[in-house]
Design an enzyme around this catalytic site. Sequence first.
Site, short mmCIF file in Angstrom:
data_model
loop_
_atom_site.label_atom_id
_atom_site.label_comp_id
_atom_site.label_asym_id
_atom_site.label_seq_id
_atom_site.Cartn_x
_atom_site.Cartn_y
_atom_site.Cartn_z
N ARG A 9 0.87 -1.17 0.13
CA ARG A 9 -0.05 0.02 0.06
C ARG A 9 0.97 1.18 0.11
NH1 ARG A 9 -2.40 2.15 4.31
NH2 ARG A 9 -2.67 0.05 5.41
N TYR A 49 -11.92 18.41 -16.54
CA TYR A 49 -12.53 17.20 -16.73
C TYR A 49 -13.73 17.22 -15.66
CZ TYR A 49 -13.08 12.08 -15.91
OH TYR A 49 -13.82 10.68 -15.87
N ASP A 79 -3.12 19.29 -15.37
CA ASP A 79 -3.90 18.02 -15.83
C ASP A 79 -3.16 17.95 -17.29
OD1 ASP A 79 -4.87 15.90 -16.91
OD2 ASP A 79 -7.02 16.11 -15.98
N LYS A 98 -5.26 6.57 -20.02
CA LYS A 98 -5.29 7.11 -21.48
C LYS A 98 -3.94 6.87 -22.11
CE LYS A 98 -9.13 8.73 -19.57
NZ LYS A 98 -10.25 7.92 -19.38
N1 PLP Z 1 -8.56 13.97 -16.51
C1 PLP Z 1 -8.55 13.74 -17.51
C2 PLP Z 1 -8.51 15.01 -18.45
C3 PLP Z 1 -9.65 12.62 -18.18
O1 PLP Z 1 -10.01 12.71 -19.30
C4 PLP Z 1 -9.83 11.50 -17.24
C5 PLP Z 1 -10.85 10.64 -17.49
O2 PLP Z 1 -11.33 10.56 -18.61
C6 PLP Z 1 -9.50 11.80 -15.84
C7 PLP Z 1 -8.82 12.97 -15.45
C8 PLP Z 1 -9.86 10.77 -14.82
O3 PLP Z 1 -9.18 9.67 -15.03
P1 PLP Z 1 -9.75 8.20 -14.61
O4 PLP Z 1 -10.85 7.90 -15.67
O5 PLP Z 1 -8.38 7.43 -15.10
O6 PLP Z 1 -10.00 8.15 -13.24
#
Ligand code: PLP
Length: 381
Positions: free
Chosen positions: A52, A104, A177, A202
């Site tokens: 963990r 997001y 991000d 992704k």
């Molecule tokens: N940030 C972006 C730009 C995303 O497109 C996503 C998911 O689609 C996330 C964060 C969240 O990621 P996860 O789905 O792996 O939790």
Amino acid sequence: MRNNDLKPETLSAQALGHVDETTGAVTPPIHLSTTFERNADNSYPKGFVYTRSENPTYDVAEDLLARLENGAGGLIFSAGMSAAVAPFMTLRPGDHVLAPTVMYWALRSWLLDFTAQWNIEIDFFDVNKPESATDLVRPGNTKLVWIETPANPLWDCLDIAWFAQLSHDSGARLCVDSTAASPVLSRPIDHGADLVMHSATKYLNGHSDVLGGALIAAKADEWWDDIRRVRTAHGMVMGPFEAWLLLRGMRTLHLRVRKASENAMTIAEHFHNHPKVASVLYPGLPTHATHDVAAKQMEDGFGGMLSLRIDGGEKAAIKTAANLELIHRATSLGGVESLVEHRASIEGKGTPVPADLLRFSIGIEDVGDLIQDLEQALLAV
Ligand code: PLP
């Protein structure tokens, strides 16, 4: 050659040149063990205690990510969302954070709940007027500025260096991000960011078969230790098998991202003046509102993500998606296969996303096949 002189493509392809000491295996092993033995003197000889907190399988992926982003350290998480929320969980009641209006959507809605529950103040600046952030930042009180670039699903790009300056002048930290860009196209730490976040689900993994997240820090300071403690305390770690798959995915990262970017650029140019397409949103097109920002901080391409606004509104958009035969109708992005999504449907009420918008995650297929599929889908609306 010294490891420090090697190019990112080489570091990724060779998983940092890892060769297993015991067997000579050229791919790193998976360590499924959740626990590690103490010495008779009560010490942990290899530094590993419990999965963990840490696991040797995480280390290679984390070290590679830190190298690719020019950071001081990397941490992988069980999902992009757990990586995204960890820095916010180090804040204290009364702290202030700044985030964009377009980001997001699941993180935005989590932020609204979390900040209200823990008495953290939040302001959202208008992505179309990023300079408005200057009026919202509170020197001394703003602790974290969050941006996403290119931002889902309009692909507006925010100027990382400008936001880094604004954040640092106010005593705040900047977190980016960078999921849509990946370290192949943009390295936010080089532009002044303190923290980079990826949904590793992704592009980093790239095969739509691992859920994961990553943070990379510019400095291994006390805040970074706090973030690590949040991950450990909440068990936000990946399973070792997923960490191993992620590392395997990253070995082809540069090839995949470059090919997806090339395909997306060709598609954007092809549909730019199409009679059934009201507009193409792609930061690589000189007509995109934030093309200049994108060109300043992205290299080697503008990514595989683009959106089309379909002539005829919501119905025509949904029908176009329905007509596609090759491109899959599914959420997510960054995989080798192309996906399409009507974003307003998934984001629901209150979304800032136009109803006529289809978001495409362009994969690495033959671009002629993708264009043909889109052409026939548009023609049949
Ligand atoms: N940030 C972006 C730009 C995303 O497109 C996503 C998911 O689609 C996330 C964060 C969240 O990621 P996860 O789905 O792996 O939790």
